[in-house]
Write an enzyme that holds these catalytic residues in place. Structure first.
Site, mmCIF file in Angstrom:
data_model
loop_
_atom_site.group_PDB
_atom_site.id
_atom_site.type_symbol
_atom_site.label_atom_id
_atom_site.label_comp_id
_atom_site.label_asym_id
_atom_site.label_seq_id
_atom_site.Cartn_x
_atom_site.Cartn_y
_atom_site.Cartn_z
ATOM 1 N N GLY A 19 0.788 -1.224 0.000
ATOM 2 C CA GLY A 19 0.000 0.000 0.000
ATOM 3 C C GLY A 19 0.822 1.278 0.000
ATOM 4 O O GLY A 19 0.328 2.327 0.420
ATOM 5 N N HIS A 124 0.529 0.953 -13.265
ATOM 6 C CA HIS A 124 1.138 -0.292 -13.729
ATOM 7 C C HIS A 124 2.648 -0.079 -13.804
ATOM 8 O O HIS A 124 3.106 0.923 -14.344
ATOM 9 C CB HIS A 124 0.577 -0.656 -15.106
ATOM 10 C CG HIS A 124 1.185 -1.903 -15.667
ATOM 11 N ND1 HIS A 124 0.847 -3.148 -15.195
ATOM 12 C CD2 HIS A 124 2.125 -2.093 -16.622
ATOM 13 C CE1 HIS A 124 1.553 -4.056 -15.855
ATOM 14 N NE2 HIS A 124 2.334 -3.444 -16.716
HETATM 15 N N1 NHR Z 1 -8.683 -5.223 -14.639
HETATM 16 C C1 NHR Z 1 -9.034 -4.800 -15.855
HETATM 17 N N2 NHR Z 1 -10.193 -5.219 -16.367
HETATM 18 N N3 NHR Z 1 -8.251 -3.979 -16.591
HETATM 19 C C2 NHR Z 1 -7.075 -3.565 -16.086
HETATM 20 O O1 NHR Z 1 -6.334 -2.744 -16.817
HETATM 21 C C3 NHR Z 1 -6.639 -4.001 -14.814
HETATM 22 C C4 NHR Z 1 -7.499 -4.847 -14.100
HETATM 23 C C5 NHR Z 1 -7.136 -5.331 -12.840
HETATM 24 C C6 NHR Z 1 -5.913 -5.011 -12.296
HETATM 25 C C7 NHR Z 1 -3.660 -4.003 -12.451
HETATM 26 C C8 NHR Z 1 -2.664 -4.819 -13.311
HETATM 27 C C9 NHR Z 1 -1.261 -4.259 -13.222
HETATM 28 O O2 NHR Z 1 -1.078 -3.052 -13.058
HETATM 29 C C10 NHR Z 1 -5.028 -4.210 -13.009
HETATM 30 C C11 NHR Z 1 -5.398 -3.684 -14.259
HETATM 31 C C12 NHR Z 1 -3.229 -8.258 -11.837
HETATM 32 C C13 NHR Z 1 -2.918 -9.086 -12.903
HETATM 33 C C14 NHR Z 1 -3.062 -10.584 -12.788
HETATM 34 O O3 NHR Z 1 -2.677 -11.328 -13.682
HETATM 35 C C15 NHR Z 1 -2.502 -8.502 -14.086
HETATM 36 C C16 NHR Z 1 -2.424 -7.122 -14.185
HETATM 37 C C17 NHR Z 1 -2.749 -6.292 -13.114
HETATM 38 C C18 NHR Z 1 -3.153 -6.876 -11.935
HETATM 39 N N4 NHR Z 1 -3.645 -11.103 -11.679
HETATM 40 C C19 NHR Z 1 -3.904 -12.521 -11.420
HETATM 41 C C20 NHR Z 1 -5.378 -12.855 -11.701
HETATM 42 O O4 NHR Z 1 -5.623 -14.034 -12.021
HETATM 43 C C21 NHR Z 1 -3.641 -12.876 -9.995
HETATM 44 C C22 NHR Z 1 -2.253 -12.583 -9.557
HETATM 45 C C23 NHR Z 1 -2.099 -12.591 -8.046
HETATM 46 O O5 NHR Z 1 -3.092 -12.730 -7.293
HETATM 47 O O6 NHR Z 1 -0.938 -12.400 -7.592
HETATM 48 O O7 NHR Z 1 -6.260 -11.983 -11.521
HETATM 49 O O8 NHR Z 1 -0.297 -5.031 -13.405
HETATM 50 C C1 GAR Z 2 3.564 -1.140 -7.420
HETATM 51 O O1 GAR Z 2 4.823 -1.190 -8.036
HETATM 52 C C2 GAR Z 2 2.471 -1.230 -8.476
HETATM 53 O O2 GAR Z 2 2.768 -0.535 -9.655
HETATM 54 C C3 GAR Z 2 2.447 -2.698 -8.716
HETATM 55 O O3 GAR Z 2 2.635 -3.303 -7.452
HETATM 56 C C4 GAR Z 2 3.326 -2.409 -6.590
HETATM 57 C C5 GAR Z 2 2.438 -2.153 -5.396
HETATM 58 O O4 GAR Z 2 3.127 -1.456 -4.394
HETATM 59 N N1 GAR Z 2 1.195 -3.094 -9.282
HETATM 60 C C6 GAR Z 2 1.062 -4.243 -9.927
HETATM 61 O O5 GAR Z 2 1.989 -5.002 -10.143
HETATM 62 C C7 GAR Z 2 -0.352 -4.561 -10.346
HETATM 63 N N2 GAR Z 2 -0.376 -5.831 -10.965
HETATM 64 P P1 GAR Z 2 2.309 -0.803 -3.172
HETATM 65 O O6 GAR Z 2 1.335 -1.842 -2.647
HETATM 66 O O7 GAR Z 2 3.385 -0.518 -2.172
HETATM 67 O O8 GAR Z 2 1.619 0.415 -3.692
#
Ligand code: NHR
Ligand code: GAR
Length: 207
Positions: A19, A124
């Site tokens: 966070g 991201h």
């Molecule tokens: N949802 C949508 N529809 N569109 C986006 O652009 C999103 C989203 C949800 C999250 C953050 C994203 C990142 O910044 C985000 C963007 C999780 C995964 C993932 O594969 C990918 C990208 C992001 C966040 N998650 C797995 C899943 O099955 C679980 C992984 C885990 O729990 O550690 O959801 O990177």
């Molecule tokens: C940050 O680097 C963010 O960009 C990334 O996780 C970290 C969270 O840090 N997000 C993702 O990878 C989403 N898939 P924080 O919890 O300390 O803000």
């Protein structure tokens, strides 16, 4: 002279872990007086992980917190419906004005994204459109990128493909490990995310 109260802009923050981006946003809200200037308030913080360290920090700040664990639901649709209830429950069941993903790790369904249409933001840890998805720092190092960074974008149904609202760039140094690069990027995230959010708050106020 009567001073009209500013309409409120209620911000919900979704986290899964440490966070630190949430913290940067809350601290910017206080330091830059976003309440006085834009009517901004933190509606609360929702985590899909009960163990997220960011929850304790938020509670200590007196911020409303909720946990909605994806493990309690049989499908993504069911989880997202419960998550929506938790988020809207922060603000008397009306959607908050802004829903900010800050290290939130669950992919969201089209129904969830549509419900918050245009108000849902993400940070991201790559220079999109390069490296959507996970393990961005390792992939950037493996590809021999000289620069990496972070992107704030609007969230759409297509993962990491929404409108780009801001980016920050850092160098990739020789022999960087993914953790070293992640730490360098994260420092910039803490400047970038509050700056982009402030621009949106300002624009909404003037709209
Ligand atoms: N949802 C949508 N529809 N569109 C986006 O652009 C999103 C989203 C949800 C999250 C953050 C994203 C990142 O910044 C985000 C963007 C999780 C995964 C993932 O594969 C990918 C990208 C992001 C966040 N998650 C797995 C899943 O099955 C679980 C992984 C885990 O729990 O550690 O959801 O990177
Ligand atoms: C940050 O680097 C963010 O960009 C990334 O996780 C970290 C969270 O840090 N997000 C993702 O990878 C989403 N898939 P924080 O919890 O300390 O803000």
């Amino acid at each position: 002279m009567t001073v009209l109260p500013k309409p409120k802009q209620r911000i919900a923050i979704l986290i899964s872990g440490g966070g630190s981006n949430m913290r940067a946003i809350v601290e910017a809200l206080h330091r830059r007086r976003w309440n006085d200037r834009y009517g901004a308030v933190i509606a609360g913080v929702v985590s899909n992980q009960a163990s997220a360290a960011g929850l304790q920090w938020a509670e200590a700040q007196g911020i409303a917190t909720r946990v909605c664990s994806h493990r309690d639901y049989a499908s993504r649709e069911a989880f997202d419906e419960a998550l929506k209830q938790a988020v809207d429950g922060l603000t008397d069941q009306a959607p908050p004005d802004w829903v900010v993903l800050a290290g939130f790790m669950r992919i969201l369904t089209p129904a969830f994204v549509e419900h918050y249409d245009g108000r849902l933001l993400n940070i991201h840890p790559s220079l999109l459109p390069a490296f959507p998805g996970l393990h961005t720092h390792q992939r950037a190092i493996e590809m021999g990128c000289r620069f990496a960074g972070a992107t704030v974008h609007r969230v759409t149904a297509a993962l990491d493909h929404g409108e780009i609202l801001g980016q920050a760039v850092v160098p990739v140094l020789a022999d960087d490990t993914p953790d070293q690069l992640a730490a360098r990027v994260l420092t910039q995230e803490h400047r970038l995310y509050p700056d982009v959010l402030e621009q949106l708050l300002q624009a909404r106020l003037q709209a």
